[in-house]
Design an enzyme around this catalytic site. Structure first.
Site, PDB file in Angstrom:
ATOM      1  NE  ARG A   2      -5.430   4.171  -0.763  1.00 32.12           N
ATOM      2  CZ  ARG A   2      -4.738   3.630   0.246  1.00 32.12           C
ATOM      3  NH1 ARG A   2      -4.271   4.365   1.227  1.00 32.12           N
ATOM      4  NH2 ARG A   2      -4.473   2.345   0.271  1.00 32.12           N
ATOM      5  CB  CYS A  26       4.048   9.517   3.482  1.00 31.78           C
ATOM      6  SG  CYS A  26       2.964  10.369   2.381  1.00 31.78           S
ATOM      7  NE  ARG A  53      -1.269   0.041  10.258  1.00 33.28           N
ATOM      8  CZ  ARG A  53      -2.326  -0.010  11.058  1.00 33.28           C
ATOM      9  NH1 ARG A  53      -2.228   0.438  12.296  1.00 33.28           N
ATOM     10  NH2 ARG A  53      -3.470  -0.506  10.646  1.00 33.28           N
ATOM     11  CB  SER A  98      -0.864  -0.034   1.262  1.00 33.94           C
ATOM     12  OG  SER A  98      -1.958   0.828   1.141  1.00 33.94           O
ATOM     13  N   PRO A  99       0.369   2.363  -0.546  1.00 32.23           N
ATOM     14  CG  PRO A  99      -1.104   3.992  -1.288  1.00 32.23           C
ATOM     15  CD  PRO A  99      -0.908   2.525  -1.231  1.00 32.23           C
ATOM     16  CE1 TYR A 123      -3.071  14.481   2.923  1.00 35.43           C
ATOM     17  CE2 TYR A 123      -3.535  12.326   1.970  1.00 35.43           C
ATOM     18  CZ  TYR A 123      -2.942  13.102   2.940  1.00 35.43           C
ATOM     19  OH  TYR A 123      -2.207  12.513   3.943  1.00 35.43           O
ATOM     20  CD  GLN A 168      -1.507   7.355  -2.978  1.00 33.64           C
ATOM     21  OE1 GLN A 168      -0.677   7.780  -2.168  1.00 33.64           O
ATOM     22  NE2 GLN A 168      -2.605   6.721  -2.605  1.00 33.64           N
TER      23      GLN A 168
HETATM   24  C1  LIG Z   1       3.697   5.256   7.353  1.00 35.82           C
HETATM   25  C2  LIG Z   1       2.451   5.343   6.548  1.00 35.82           C
HETATM   26  C3  LIG Z   1       2.361   6.230   5.501  1.00 35.82           C
HETATM   27  C4  LIG Z   1       1.222   6.295   4.694  1.00 35.82           C
HETATM   28  N1  LIG Z   1       1.186   7.086   3.594  1.00 35.82           N
HETATM   29  C5  LIG Z   1       0.163   6.996   2.715  1.00 35.82           C
HETATM   30  C6  LIG Z   1       0.215   7.622   1.448  1.00 35.82           C
HETATM   31  O1  LIG Z   1       1.199   8.232   1.086  1.00 35.82           O
HETATM   32  N2  LIG Z   1      -0.860   7.528   0.640  1.00 35.82           N
HETATM   33  C7  LIG Z   1      -1.965   6.832   0.995  1.00 35.82           C
HETATM   34  O2  LIG Z   1      -2.931   6.763   0.241  1.00 35.82           O
HETATM   35  N3  LIG Z   1      -2.021   6.185   2.178  1.00 35.82           N
HETATM   36  C8  LIG Z   1      -0.985   6.235   3.017  1.00 35.82           C
HETATM   37  N4  LIG Z   1      -1.015   5.507   4.187  1.00 35.82           N
HETATM   38  C9  LIG Z   1      -2.172   4.657   4.455  1.00 35.82           C
HETATM   39  C10 LIG Z   1      -1.892   3.220   4.009  1.00 35.82           C
HETATM   40  O3  LIG Z   1      -1.711   3.118   2.607  1.00 35.82           O
HETATM   41  C11 LIG Z   1      -3.024   2.280   4.411  1.00 35.82           C
HETATM   42  O4  LIG Z   1      -4.213   2.652   3.746  1.00 35.82           O
HETATM   43  C12 LIG Z   1      -3.275   2.298   5.918  1.00 35.82           C
HETATM   44  O5  LIG Z   1      -2.060   2.307   6.644  1.00 35.82           O
HETATM   45  C13 LIG Z   1      -4.080   1.085   6.359  1.00 35.82           C
HETATM   46  O6  LIG Z   1      -3.410  -0.098   6.021  1.00 35.82           O
HETATM   47  P1  LIG Z   1      -2.624  -1.015   7.120  1.00 35.82           P
HETATM   48  O7  LIG Z   1      -3.610  -1.322   8.199  1.00 35.82           O
HETATM   49  O8  LIG Z   1      -2.196  -2.221   6.335  1.00 35.82           O
HETATM   50  O9  LIG Z   1      -1.462  -0.219   7.630  1.00 35.82           O
HETATM   51  C14 LIG Z   1       0.120   5.472   5.001  1.00 35.82           C
HETATM   52  C15 LIG Z   1       0.209   4.606   6.091  1.00 35.82           C
HETATM   53  C16 LIG Z   1       1.342   4.502   6.847  1.00 35.82           C
HETATM   54  C17 LIG Z   1       1.411   3.513   7.971  1.00 35.82           C
END
Ligand SMILES: Cc1cc2nc3c(=O)[nH]c(=O)nc-3n(C[C@H](O)[C@H](O)[C@H](O)COP(=O)(O)O)c2cc1C
Ligand SMILES: Cc1cc2nc3c(=O)[nH]c(=O)nc-3n(C[C@H](O)[C@H](O)[C@H](O)COP(=O)(O)OP(=O)(O)OC[C@H]3O[C@@H](n4cnc5c(N)ncnc54)[C@H](O)[C@@H]3O)c2cc1C
Length: 776
Positions: free
Chosen positions: A619, A415, A713, A412-413, A571, A490
């Site tokens: 998204r 940052c 994560r 997943s994306p 955003y 993204q």
């Molecule tokens: C460190 C971090 C950075 C993230 N940055 C982005 C991002 O740049 N773009 C985005 O759409 N979601 C971002 N997310 C959200 C994740 O893509 C994801 O939707 C969210 O963490 C839930 O998934 P998980 O439970 O597997 O962590 C970020 C999440 C984390 C943990």
């Protein structure tokens, strides 16, 4: 001590039994407004696990209950003329009347006074003269309502209609039967509880109920109507009624369970939808917990505190399972076009407790059939995949336009806040490189911005100049030359959430210094201390669209396989979609159609600039989790609008729109939105959010709740998530760099052994079968 109990249902009587047994000197009186055998309903169900619990707490009632029980191991799903049977589900059914009689006789023999035909109207005098008053007065508890200011109940009346009936038909499995009529779909949840006695709970949606004219029928007429619809399941047996009125199920919760020396127990306190068969179980396990709390505490007040603190989590977990389960039955039309095997898998896994892996343990041939069906559907789409011994769904390929993914796992994306002037550096090369060679089919970049002003933080990556393009190309080239992963950029603009600190600093707060001006749909700050964004004009929109198009063209030159428009999480594009952040009065605000206009225009212009053979996703935040915000139903319309504009995949996230949102977290908590969008808007989806295991990935895919599964994560801690999962399932052809093959082979060998050991352990931990004592 003197204890008064209102209601001689399972909760009240079982609590009386356990407490009197432990304290013979206690004076316990149960008041019941009905006569002893005046009960409603037909049978009740208990799992092997619940029976284990009863055996420990009162062997006497356990013995009598199990002697009077019907036992079965299979669940049968009847759908469109097909039948699937899944074993290993040890359950018992017992007549509710017999159960209450057993409990009453045991209570009486222990010296509990049970006063029948005595309606309690006022508990104040009882509370004054008793050490403890237990309100076990059922789902319509009048005392819960009388003290509602204190207990703070919420009653969520579910939209479907249901009626509880009985039959003389025998069944040798817990049976779900689904029948389509000219008015709509009807469901029967049925099980045997004694020889010649079975419970039939019928359920249908409000529209079907209305069209079928059921409101105008009395109980007997309703029964005849259901007999007609379910005749092939009833085998000529009649349906019986006993207060079998159609009603809406009330999901009851209470903020507080105890007031002074008065405590709520059983249905009065919390209900669980009948589709998980846990109503009577919850009531009796409540009784066990309250008894244990009382036995282990010095005062009643302390006991009630212990009871609530210790029991609430378990009750809420069961209620959550029931909530998730009932949603399946409330939205059957979503799955009605599924092949029967996939439909049956969806029924089995609807409440999250049963998964692909644990079903495989108890019904391997059923899961094999699920895998074969999944593979056959791919074969029909032109994929040369094995269908005799297919791989688990997560290792099956997926196509979006000309891009073919080797498997369904997505990074997943995320940052990284580690770029300088928007340029991805060595950190990014290592980070993305490691995850690409870790085996995921598709890799997303972090949100990469179309302009310096559009960055969330000074550390965010961008793609608006040549230097950034060259830096991204270096990473894309590495991913393509060293792995089989496809790479998606993204693309976003942070809008009112721009110019903020890193996630590990004061997340979402403005920079301590060096802030830049920010823009949004409306001049609404994200946090009270955030900058007030400037409302963008049409001229700004033109400039921003041009930025998105420029980044798209650069993404193509850098070699990305796919791009995504980030229109989630509050955003800039998302700030237009949500009514909470868009207060505009022009043609970009107001109706959903207006609010979508600018995000759709961005998307369309990007689509025109992006090669036709390459896919694009969007998204979205499928719900804002906030009053007045977007909902799951809106997200279907949003997905349809993007699909019309040429989107190939909806990346289904939620929330992060406003700070006062109330998300309901839990395992796979956003997946229901992916399910809704995929199966209502009929567009491919990717789900994400607290999905942590390969078992969950397979469960989601096999049930048709998403086409791709993204993990964020988990991939931070384990870049090799996919390679590890492949070894676990014995899949040896996931792309692995030659440098690592020897390690992968070792993992394959060890995983096989570890898996066998774990499965053996799980088999041993399974509650024992109580079948040996049953009459059948
Ligand atoms: C460190 C971090 C950075 C993230 N940055 C982005 C991002 O740049 N773009 C985005 O759409 N979601 C971002 N997310 C959200 C994740 O893509 C994801 O939707 C969210 O963490 C839930 O998934 P998980 O439970 O597997 O962590 C970020 C999440 C984390 C943990
Ligand atoms: C119509 C109906 C049919 C059902 N059928 C089934 C079924 O077939 N199988 C199944 O598993 N579950 C069934 N249930 C659900 C199941 O009954 C409950 O989940 C379970 O019984 C909860 O136990 P309880 O002790 O909390 O409440 P209940 O079993 O409802 O017991 C509460 C008792 O309190 C008494 N009472 C209420 N107010 C007063 C008062 N003021 N004074 C004196 N007495 C009072 C009531 O008469 C009742 O006997 C049915 C529920 C309903 C409403």
């Amino acid at each position: 001590m003197k204890i008064t109990i209102v209601g001689a249902g399972p909760a009240g009587l079982y609590f009386a039994i356990l407490t009197k047994k432990a304290n013979p000197e206690a004076s316990i009186t149960v008041y019941e407004r009905n006569r002893i055998d005046d009960t409603f309903g037909f049978g009740v169900v208990f799992s092997d696990q619940t029976l284990d619990n009863f055996e420990v707490h009162d062997a006497e009632t356990y013995d009598r209950i199990t002697r009077a029980f019907a036992y079965w191991d299979d669940i049968e799903i009847n759908f469109k003329g097909t039948k699937y049977r899944i074993g290993g589900n040890g359950f018992c059914g017992c007549s509710r009347r017999t159960l209450l009689l057993i409990l009453y006789e045991r209570a009486r023999d222990l010296g509990v006074e049970v006063v029948f035909q005595k309606e309690i109207d006022d508990i104040e005098p009882l509370a004054r003269e008793s050490g403890l008053v237990v309100l076990a007065d059922g789902v319509n508890s009048k005392f819960r309502e009388r003290y509602s200011a204190y207990f703070q109940p919420t009653i969520d009346l579910r939209p479907n209609k249901f009626a509880w009936m009985g039959s003389t038909a025998n069944l040798d499995a817990f049976t779900f039967a689904f029948e389509e009529t000219e008015h709509g779909i009807f469901i029967a949840h049925a099980y045997q509880y004694e020889e010649g006695g079975s419970t039939w709970v019928f359920e249908t949606d409000a529209g079907t109920f209305e069209r079928a004219g059921l409101a105008a029928l009395d109980e007997a007429q309703s029964a005849r109507r259901m007999e007609g619809i379910f005749q092939r399941h009833l085998g000529g047996h009649p349906l019986l009624t006993n207060r079998s009125m159609w009603r809406n199920f009330p999901m009851i919760r209470n903020e507080r369970w105890a007031k002074d020396n008065i405590v709520l127990l059983g249905d009065a306190k919390a209900t669980a939808h009948f589709s998980i068969g846990a109503g009577t179980k919850l009531a009796m396990e409540d009784a066990i917990s309250l008894h244990a709390a009382l036995a282990g505490s010095a005062t009643v007040a302390a006991a009630l505190g212990v009871f609530e603190a210790g029991r609430r989590e378990e009750v809420e977990r069961t209620q959550h399972s029931a909530d998730v389960s009932l949603v399946f039955f409330e939205h059957l039309s979503r799955f009605w076009n599924f092949e029967p095997i996939q439909f049956a898998f969806g029924v089995m896994t609807r409440a999250k407790a049963i998964t692909y892996d644990n079903l495989r343990l108890r019904a391997p041939e059923f899961v094999d059939a699920v895998d074969r069906h999944f593979a056959r559907e791919l074969q029909a789409c032109g994929f040369a995949v094995a269908t005799d011994a297919p791989k688990p769904p997560m290792f099956q390929p997926f196509r979006l336009r000309d891009m073919i993914l080797a498997n369904r796992v997505v990074v997943s994306p995320m940052c990284m806040y580690s770029a300088t002037d928007g340029i991805p550096g060595d950190w990014h090369l290592v980070h993305y490189g490691a995850r690409a060679i870790g085996g995921a089919g598709l890799l997303f970049t972090e949100m990469t911005d179309v302009s310096a002003e559009g960055r969330i933080s000074p550390g965010c990556t961008g793609l608006w100049n040549d230097e950034q393009e060259a830096a991204w190309k270096r990473i894309v080239d590495f991913v393509h030359s060293r792995s089989a992963a496809k790479f998606c950029l993204q693309i976003g603009h942070a809008g009112r959430k721009a110019s903020t600190q890193f996630m590990w600093e004061e997340d979402a707060h403005p920079l301590k210094e060096g802030n830049w001006p920010i823009v949004s749909a409306s001049p609404l700050p994200y946090l009270p201390e955030s900058q007030v964004p400037r409302e963008i004009t049409r001229a700004d929109m033109d400039a921003i669209i041009a930025d998105f198009v420029q980044t798209t063209l650069r993404a193509e030159r850098a070699g990305f396989d796919m791009i995504e428009l980030h229109a989630a999480h509050g955003y800039l594009p998302a700030s237009f979609i949500s009514p909470l952040t868009n207060h505009r009065r022009d043609e970009y605000g107001g109706s959903l159609e207006n609010r979508l206009r600018f995000p759709l225009e961005i998307f369309q212009r990007m689509r025109e600039a992006w090669p036709k053979h390459k896919p694009m996703s969007v998204r979205i935040s499928a719900t804002d989790w906030a009053d007045g915000g977007t909902t799951g139903d809106d997200s279907v319309l949003i997905a349809e609008a993007f699909a019309e504009a040429g989107v190939d995949l909806i990346d289904v996230s939620t929330g992060q729109t406003v700070t006062d949102a109330r998300p309901v977290f839990g395992r796979m908590y956003q997946t229901p939105y992916s399910d809704q969008i995929r199966n209502e808007a009929r567009v491919a989806t990717m789900c994400v959010g607290n999905i942590t295991t390969a078992d969950q990935v397979n469960t989601i895919l096999a049930a048709g709740r998403a086409d791709l599964v993204a993990l964020a994560r988990p991939h931070l801690m384990d870049p090799n998530f996919t390679l590890r999962a492949a070894a676990w399932y014995g899949v040896s052809d996931v792309a692995c760099p030659p440098q690592y093959l020897i390690g992968r082979d070792q993992l394959l060998r060890n995983s096989k052994r570890d898996r066998e050991e774990l499965e053996e352990l799980k088999r041993k931990l399974k509650p024992k079968s109580h079948n040996n004592l049953a009459v059948r």
